[in-house]
Design a protein around this motif. Sequence first.
Motif, PDB file in Angstrom:
ATOM      1  N   MET A  28       0.848  -1.157   0.000  1.00  0.00           N
ATOM      2  CA  MET A  28       0.000   0.000   0.000  1.00  0.00           C
ATOM      3  C   MET A  28       0.903   1.231   0.000  1.00  0.00           C
ATOM      4  N   HIS A  29       0.594   2.164  -0.841  1.00  0.00           N
ATOM      5  CA  HIS A  29       1.437   3.342  -1.019  1.00  0.00           C
ATOM      6  C   HIS A  29       0.847   4.554  -0.285  1.00  0.00           C
ATOM      7  N   ASN A  30       1.722   5.399   0.186  1.00  0.00           N
ATOM      8  CA  ASN A  30       1.443   6.674   0.850  1.00  0.00           C
ATOM      9  C   ASN A  30       1.329   6.517   2.366  1.00  0.00           C
ATOM     10  N   ALA A  31       2.131   7.300   3.036  1.00  0.00           N
ATOM     11  CA  ALA A  31       2.129   7.305   4.499  1.00  0.00           C
ATOM     12  C   ALA A  31       0.875   8.002   5.001  1.00  0.00           C
ATOM     13  N   GLN A  32       0.269   7.419   6.016  1.00  0.00           N
ATOM     14  CA  GLN A  32      -0.874   8.075   6.647  1.00  0.00           C
ATOM     15  C   GLN A  32      -1.009   7.579   8.074  1.00  0.00           C
ATOM     16  N   ALA A  33      -1.619   8.378   8.904  1.00  0.00           N
ATOM     17  CA  ALA A  33      -1.823   8.020  10.307  1.00  0.00           C
ATOM     18  C   ALA A  33      -2.904   6.956  10.435  1.00  0.00           C
ATOM     19  N   GLY A  34      -2.846   6.198  11.513  1.00  0.00           N
ATOM     20  CA  GLY A  34      -3.839   5.163  11.766  1.00  0.00           C
ATOM     21  C   GLY A  34      -3.613   3.933  10.906  1.00  0.00           C
ATOM     22  N   ASP A  35      -4.625   3.138  10.765  1.00  0.00           N
ATOM     23  CA  ASP A  35      -4.556   1.930   9.945  1.00  0.00           C
ATOM     24  C   ASP A  35      -4.780   2.322   8.486  1.00  0.00           C
ATOM     25  N   PRO A  36      -3.727   2.314   7.663  1.00  0.00           N
ATOM     26  CA  PRO A  36      -3.887   2.770   6.283  1.00  0.00           C
ATOM     27  C   PRO A  36      -4.818   1.885   5.458  1.00  0.00           C
ATOM     28  N   ARG A  37      -5.064   0.684   5.917  1.00  0.00           N
ATOM     29  CA  ARG A  37      -5.961  -0.209   5.189  1.00  0.00           C
ATOM     30  C   ARG A  37      -7.405   0.269   5.252  1.00  0.00           C
ATOM     31  N   SER A  38      -7.714   1.144   6.209  1.00  0.00           N
ATOM     32  CA  SER A  38      -9.089   1.614   6.381  1.00  0.00           C
ATOM     33  C   SER A  38      -9.553   2.508   5.235  1.00  0.00           C
ATOM     34  N   ARG A  39      -8.657   2.909   4.348  1.00  0.00           N
ATOM     35  CA  ARG A  39      -9.088   3.717   3.203  1.00  0.00           C
ATOM     36  C   ARG A  39      -9.927   2.892   2.236  1.00  0.00           C
ATOM     37  N   TYR A  40      -9.911   1.568   2.414  1.00  0.00           N
ATOM     38  CA  TYR A  40     -10.727   0.684   1.578  1.00  0.00           C
ATOM     39  C   TYR A  40     -11.936   0.214   2.372  1.00  0.00           C
ATOM     40  N   SER A  41     -13.111   0.472   1.861  1.00  0.00           N
ATOM     41  CA  SER A  41     -14.331   0.099   2.580  1.00  0.00           C
ATOM     42  C   SER A  41     -14.555  -1.409   2.603  1.00  0.00           C
ATOM     43  N   ASP A  42     -13.985  -2.120   1.647  1.00  0.00           N
ATOM     44  CA  ASP A  42     -14.122  -3.578   1.612  1.00  0.00           C
ATOM     45  C   ASP A  42     -13.137  -4.191   2.604  1.00  0.00           C
ATOM     46  N   THR A  43     -13.632  -4.534   3.786  1.00  0.00           N
ATOM     47  CA  THR A  43     -12.760  -5.052   4.840  1.00  0.00           C
ATOM     48  C   THR A  43     -12.147  -6.402   4.501  1.00  0.00           C
ATOM     49  N   SER A  44     -12.701  -7.121   3.534  1.00  0.00           N
ATOM     50  CA  SER A  44     -12.117  -8.418   3.161  1.00  0.00           C
ATOM     51  C   SER A  44     -10.765  -8.258   2.482  1.00  0.00           C
ATOM     52  N   LEU A  45     -10.464  -7.054   2.008  1.00  0.00           N
ATOM     53  CA  LEU A  45      -9.161  -6.793   1.378  1.00  0.00           C
ATOM     54  C   LEU A  45      -8.044  -6.602   2.399  1.00  0.00           C
ATOM     55  N   ARG A  46      -8.370  -6.145   3.566  1.00  0.00           N
ATOM     56  CA  ARG A  46      -7.372  -5.721   4.547  1.00  0.00           C
ATOM     57  C   ARG A  46      -6.330  -6.777   4.900  1.00  0.00           C
ATOM     58  N   PRO A  47      -6.687  -8.047   5.045  1.00  0.00           N
ATOM     59  CA  PRO A  47      -5.651  -9.037   5.374  1.00  0.00           C
ATOM     60  C   PRO A  47      -4.584  -9.207   4.282  1.00  0.00           C
ATOM     61  N   TRP A  48      -4.886  -8.767   3.077  1.00  0.00           N
ATOM     62  CA  TRP A  48      -3.943  -8.939   1.976  1.00  0.00           C
ATOM     63  C   TRP A  48      -2.831  -7.892   1.970  1.00  0.00           C
ATOM     64  N   PHE A  49      -2.999  -6.817   2.700  1.00  0.00           N
ATOM     65  CA  PHE A  49      -1.994  -5.762   2.734  1.00  0.00           C
ATOM     66  C   PHE A  49      -0.960  -6.078   3.815  1.00  0.00           C
ATOM     67  N   VAL A  50       0.266  -6.311   3.401  1.00  0.00           N
ATOM     68  CA  VAL A  50       1.327  -6.620   4.359  1.00  0.00           C
ATOM     69  C   VAL A  50       2.541  -5.704   4.193  1.00  0.00           C
ATOM     70  N   ALA A  51       2.608  -4.984   3.090  1.00  0.00           N
ATOM     71  CA  ALA A  51       3.733  -4.086   2.829  1.00  0.00           C
ATOM     72  C   ALA A  51       3.195  -2.673   2.592  1.00  0.00           C
ATOM     73  N   PHE A  52       3.811  -1.720   3.259  1.00  0.00           N
ATOM     74  CA  PHE A  52       3.379  -0.335   3.184  1.00  0.00           C
ATOM     75  C   PHE A  52       4.590   0.527   2.850  1.00  0.00           C
ATOM     76  N   ASP A  53       4.401   1.505   1.962  1.00  0.00           N
ATOM     77  CA  ASP A  53       5.516   2.400   1.683  1.00  0.00           C
ATOM     78  C   ASP A  53       5.029   3.833   1.607  1.00  0.00           C
ATOM     79  N   GLY A  54       5.959   4.699   1.903  1.00  0.00           N
ATOM     80  CA  GLY A  54       5.667   6.120   1.861  1.00  0.00           C
ATOM     81  C   GLY A  54       6.932   6.913   2.141  1.00  0.00           C
TER      82      GLY A  54
END
Length: 104
Positions: free
Chosen positions: A1-27
Amino acid sequence: MHNAQAGDPRSRYSDTSLRPWFVAFDGDAATYLNGSIDTGWYDAHHYLLFMTDAQNVPPALDDVNPSVADAQARVTQLAKAHATVASNDWKALPNVQSMVVPRG
């Protein structure tokens, strides 16, 4: 997931079933270190955190040829801030680019 942000960055996606797939974050490293983001969250949840443009964290370093000591200190600073990888263009500093230091 790209772009630094506060909190859980996965929350930008309303489909919560996607969240477990995000394991790498960059910014941008400067954004991660500006005091608005809890980088410990990534470490505590065992995510990979890539901090890009390590040279831009104040005080800024040369984009391609900083001193070895300054570059080593910057990589160590980012690792202490929970970075898994500190991205840079310091191709003339292979000993810095290959550094492995404790995270957190």
